[in-house]
Design an enzyme around this catalytic site. Structure first.
Site, mmCIF file in Angstrom:
data_model
loop_
_atom_site.group_PDB
_atom_site.id
_atom_site.type_symbol
_atom_site.label_atom_id
_atom_site.label_comp_id
_atom_site.label_asym_id
_atom_site.label_seq_id
_atom_site.Cartn_x
_atom_site.Cartn_y
_atom_site.Cartn_z
ATOM 1 N N LEU A 23 0.835 -1.205 0.000
ATOM 2 C CA LEU A 23 0.000 0.000 0.000
ATOM 3 C C LEU A 23 0.864 1.247 0.000
ATOM 4 O O LEU A 23 1.798 1.377 0.784
ATOM 5 C CB LEU A 23 -0.921 0.002 1.227
ATOM 6 C CG LEU A 23 -1.860 1.199 1.357
ATOM 7 C CD1 LEU A 23 -3.228 0.773 1.907
ATOM 8 C CD2 LEU A 23 -1.267 2.301 2.254
ATOM 9 N N ASN A 25 0.613 5.566 0.239
ATOM 10 C CA ASN A 25 -0.249 6.732 0.414
ATOM 11 C C ASN A 25 0.570 8.007 0.297
ATOM 12 O O ASN A 25 1.209 8.204 -0.730
ATOM 13 C CB ASN A 25 -1.143 6.641 1.656
ATOM 14 C CG ASN A 25 -0.436 6.457 2.975
ATOM 15 O OD1 ASN A 25 0.173 5.428 3.227
ATOM 16 N ND2 ASN A 25 -0.555 7.446 3.836
ATOM 17 N N ASP A 26 0.579 8.907 1.271
ATOM 18 C CA ASP A 26 1.071 10.269 1.088
ATOM 19 C C ASP A 26 2.453 10.357 0.444
ATOM 20 O O ASP A 26 3.372 9.627 0.843
ATOM 21 C CB ASP A 26 1.188 10.986 2.440
ATOM 22 C CG ASP A 26 -0.092 10.998 3.235
ATOM 23 O OD1 ASP A 26 -1.107 10.496 2.739
ATOM 24 O OD2 ASP A 26 -0.064 11.503 4.366
ATOM 25 N N SER A 86 4.204 10.783 7.772
ATOM 26 C CA SER A 86 4.563 11.738 6.728
ATOM 27 C C SER A 86 5.441 12.882 7.227
ATOM 28 O O SER A 86 5.454 13.222 8.407
ATOM 29 C CB SER A 86 3.305 12.315 6.085
ATOM 30 O OG SER A 86 2.607 11.335 5.366
ATOM 31 N N ASP A 145 3.139 15.439 10.304
ATOM 32 C CA ASP A 145 3.380 15.902 8.935
ATOM 33 C C ASP A 145 4.179 17.206 8.879
ATOM 34 O O ASP A 145 3.735 18.200 8.299
ATOM 35 C CB ASP A 145 2.061 16.076 8.179
ATOM 36 C CG ASP A 145 1.128 14.889 8.308
ATOM 37 O OD1 ASP A 145 1.626 13.775 8.541
ATOM 38 O OD2 ASP A 145 -0.103 15.076 8.183
#
Length: 466
Positions: A23, A25-26, A86, A145
């Site tokens: 997987l 993501n960001d 992130s 983040d």
């Protein structure tokens, strides 16, 4: 040409950045360093669930061909044992600094967040330095983040945060050296009641305007707006000395499609501001039904987009390098006159369409799945697809600020990006349909009147799957 293992090419994407398996993501740590573009990304290499988050790592010299390296960060230390979340990158004095959030579940199962640093001299091997500062008062453990930028001789860090009364916000830290940080309060003086968490904040420093980008969670749908599970948007204004002074226009969604989320920006060696986003934010039940899970992978990033401000309008435009993807080009301006459909040669296509005068209303259908409708009177665009979990058709719409002038469309076997009016509005979406074809078709041909350009490009596959 990069090679990643893949046994079944069904629904595969070939020119978007994606992980070889697991997987994604960001996007994280986007940076131009040592004559290469570096794209890090949240990655679970062990499965297609949101667990075991590492920093995947891809590099390129041209934003087209990507080589996938070993993970840059892995959750192996006490301060990030439940995920290297992130963050961003910054180059200083020939070294690459990665700032990220270490996610921890303590013995009671409670969340703890640590803002961490890792440093590299070659951009490949990173030494973790651990947490940079203590958790600030008056905020929950939903703090993450970090994004860094420099103003004169000072460095600034913004973080997505949640107040103790469960409202989203962004907080600021300042540093003289990227190592020692002091808390400076909140990024915006006026805190709107705007969701319960703001993720992935970013500041784009453009020549004529600053742009504050963030991804709020918990917004209620309002008409055409805020239709996705989570949103991403921006506010125009000025970022100065740790504060953002917004213009009056307010929050504007950055992408009108179905899956766009958590973009990050960087400046390259040409001074361009470029972003990539994640094309994968969706309801958990919908995500669990994505067909590529059967093939061992899920989600990808957007194409790299250059950001400009023209006449107080933010434009997102595919970077010029993407023209090198073109294999064969077809000028359909004359050939299309007697047709009501076009059979595309492959799923990987770019289409460019422009008019001398505003076109009549139309409905286009691509690959027996995605429908694009333009209502000329209202200057309204609607994009429709089938929800692969429910089987129902679903739409996203926007009213353009001026009549439609240009359409640029990038197509893959399960992915589409649509750029309208030189990128004044953008739709990004995934689609999965066993009955898809390579056909582009329409019913009413009046949209062909006043055509100035209609060119279709077959695009090359820059990742080889075996």
């Amino acid at each position: 040409m990069s090679k990643v293992e893949q046994n079944d090419e069904n629904y595969t994407v070939y020119y978007h950045v994606r992980a070889p398996h697991g997987l994604l993501n960001d996007p994280n740590g986007l940076v131009y360093f040592n004559n290469q573009y570096h794209v890090f990304f949240q990655w679970n290499p062990e499965g297609t669930t949101h667990a075991n988050k590492t920093w995947g790592h891809a590099v390129s010299t041209d934003l087209i061909e990507w080589d996938y390296l070993k993970p840059a960060l892995e959750p192996t230390d006490w301060f990030d044992k439940d995920g290297c979340y992130s963050g961003s990158a910054f180059e200083r004095e020939g070294k690459l600094y990665l700032f990220y959030t270490g996610n921890v579940r303590n013995v009671n199962g409670e969340r703890e967040s640590y803002q961490c640093l890792a440093v590299s001299e070659d951009g490949i091997h990173f030494e973790k330095r651990g947490p940079l500062f203590d958790h600030p008062n008056n905020y929950t453990a939903h703090l993450r983040d970090p994004k860094i930028w420099q103003e004169k001789d000072e460095y600034w860090m913004i973080l997505g945060a949640q107040t103790l009364d469960l409202k989203g916000t962004t907080i600021v830290y300042r540093s003289p050296d990227l190592l020692n940080w002091s808390f400076e309060g909140e990024f915006m003086d006026a805190l709107p009641d705007f969701g319960y968490m703001w993720e992935c904040p970013d500041v784009l420093k453009l020549p004529n305007k600053d742009v504050f980008v963030f991804s709020p969670q918990g917004l209620e749908a309002k008409g055409d707006f805020y239709q996705n599970i989570f949103q991403t948007g921006y506010i125009l204004g000025e970022a100065r000395s740790g504060k953002f002074i917004p213009d009056k226009e307010g929050f504007i969604e950055m992408d009108r499609g179905f899956e766009f989320y958590a973009p990050q920006s960087f400046k390259d060696d040409h001074g361009r501001t470029i972003i990539l986003g994640w094309m994968g934010a969706m309801d958990p039940e919908v995500e669990a039904a994505v067909p590529t899970i059967n093939e061992g992978w899920i989600h990808h990033l957007t194409l790299p987009r250059e950001i400009k401000i023209v006449g107080n309008q933010l434009l997102q435009q595919p970077v010029e390098e993407l023209k090198e993807l073109r294999l064969a080009s077809f000028d359909l301006l004359k050939d299309i006159a007697l047709k009501d459909r076009i059979i595309l040669s492959t799923p990987e296509q770019e289409m460019n369409c422009s008019w001398d005068e505003s076109p009549a209303s139309f409905t286009w259908n691509f690959r027996n799945e995605v429908t694009i409708t333009y209502e000329a009177t209202e200057k309204r665009i609607t994009v429709e697809r089938t929800n692969w979990l429910t089987g129902e058709r679903e739409t996203r719409s926007v009213n353009l600020t001026r009549p439609l002038e240009t359409v640029q469309l990038f197509l893959e076997d399960s992915s589409m990006e649509i750029y309208l009016n030189q990128g004044a509005e953008v739709f990004s979406l995934r689609y999965f349909n066993e009955n898809r074809t390579n056909m582009w078709q329409w019913k009413d041909a009046k949209w062909k009147n006043h055509l100035a350009d209609l060119t279709v490009h077959e695009l090359k596959r820059t990742i080889e799957f075996k």
